[in-house]
Design an enzyme around this catalytic site. Structure first.
Site, PDB file in Angstrom:
ATOM      1  N   THR A   1     -17.135  83.687   3.321  1.00 23.45           N
ATOM      2  CA  THR A   1     -16.630  84.435   4.470  1.00 23.45           C
ATOM      3  C   THR A   1     -15.907  85.698   4.043  1.00 23.45           C
ATOM      4  O   THR A   1     -15.520  85.855   2.893  1.00 23.45           O
ATOM      5  CB  THR A   1     -15.638  83.577   5.280  1.00 23.45           C
ATOM      6  OG1 THR A   1     -14.581  83.173   4.432  1.00 23.45           O
ATOM      7  CG2 THR A   1     -16.292  82.348   5.878  1.00 23.45           C
TER       8      THR A   1
ATOM      9  N   GLY B   1     -11.748  81.072   2.383  1.00 24.11           N
ATOM     10  CA  GLY B   1     -11.767  80.170   1.236  1.00 24.11           C
ATOM     11  C   GLY B   1     -12.445  78.843   1.504  1.00 24.11           C
ATOM     12  O   GLY B   1     -12.052  77.833   0.945  1.00 24.11           O
ATOM     13  N   GLY B   2     -13.458  78.824   2.370  1.00 22.48           N
ATOM     14  CA  GLY B   2     -14.205  77.586   2.609  1.00 22.48           C
ATOM     15  C   GLY B   2     -13.289  76.469   3.053  1.00 22.48           C
ATOM     16  O   GLY B   2     -12.510  76.609   3.988  1.00 22.48           O
TER      17      GLY B   2
END
Length: 193
Positions: free
Chosen positions: A15, A98-99
């Protein structure tokens, strides 16, 4: 916890985050992700951007939480955020990418500001920790002295991969003045004009 992480890793991708605000009270918090393999690889003619493929997070297994079905969305971590004041207007727009770390990063930044009274840049600069899928806790090096204080479970490990998200933040003061902060762990820039 391990099942939640396994499901998350199977359904999320990279992202990018941006926030913006103007002097008239408009604020925007935006997280963009094209997802796996450079998204859908479909370029929108004349506009120069690629469509995402978040639909890849659906599965065809009967009973799975991400089973393809009407009125469902696949699991993801696209969570731009805003803090609202008592009057319902935004006081801050922010995000941490950061997932799997995104929700943890969001909470830590907000706790730093609201509970610990840190200013916006200090809230982003503060050392972070990360709950891992096996129940252990990874600590940024400034928190290394805490590693022995957790008992047998969870275990604390000092992290060396610097995977503690990428956050940005704009705060609107009661007088309308805007303050911006950016992540010290990654590339980023807070600009006012």
């Amino acid at each position: 916890l391990a099942e939640a992480y396994a499901r998350g890793y199977a359904t999320i991708g990279g992202t990018a985050y941006a926030c913006a605000a103007d002097g008239e009270g408009m604020g925007v918090s935006l997280i963009q992700s094209v997802y796996h393999g450079f998204g859908s690889r479909v370029l929108v003619p004349g506009y120069g951007f690629v469509l995402q493929n978040r639909g890849a997070g659906f599965v065809l297994h009967e009973g799975h939480p991400n089973q393809f079905a009407p009125r469902k969305r696949p699991f993801h971590t696209i969570i731009p955020a805003a803090l609202l004041g008592p009057d319902g207007r935004w006081e801050a727009v922010f995000g941490v990418t950061g997932g799997q770390y995104q929700p943890q990063g969001h909470v830590q930044v907000v706790v730093n500001m609201l509970d610990h009274g840190l200013g916006l840049q200090a809230a982003l600069d503060a050392p972070r920790y990360r709950l891992e899928e096996d129940g252990s806790i990874s600590l940024e090096s400034p928190l290394a002295d805490l590693a022995g204080r957790f008992g047998s479970r969870p275990t604390a490990v000092v992290d060396t991969d610097d995977n503690y998200g990428n956050g940005h933040l704009i705060v609107r003061r009661p007088d309308g003045r805007l303050l911006g902060g950016t992540e010290p762990r990654r590339d980023g820039l807070a600009v006012g004009f």
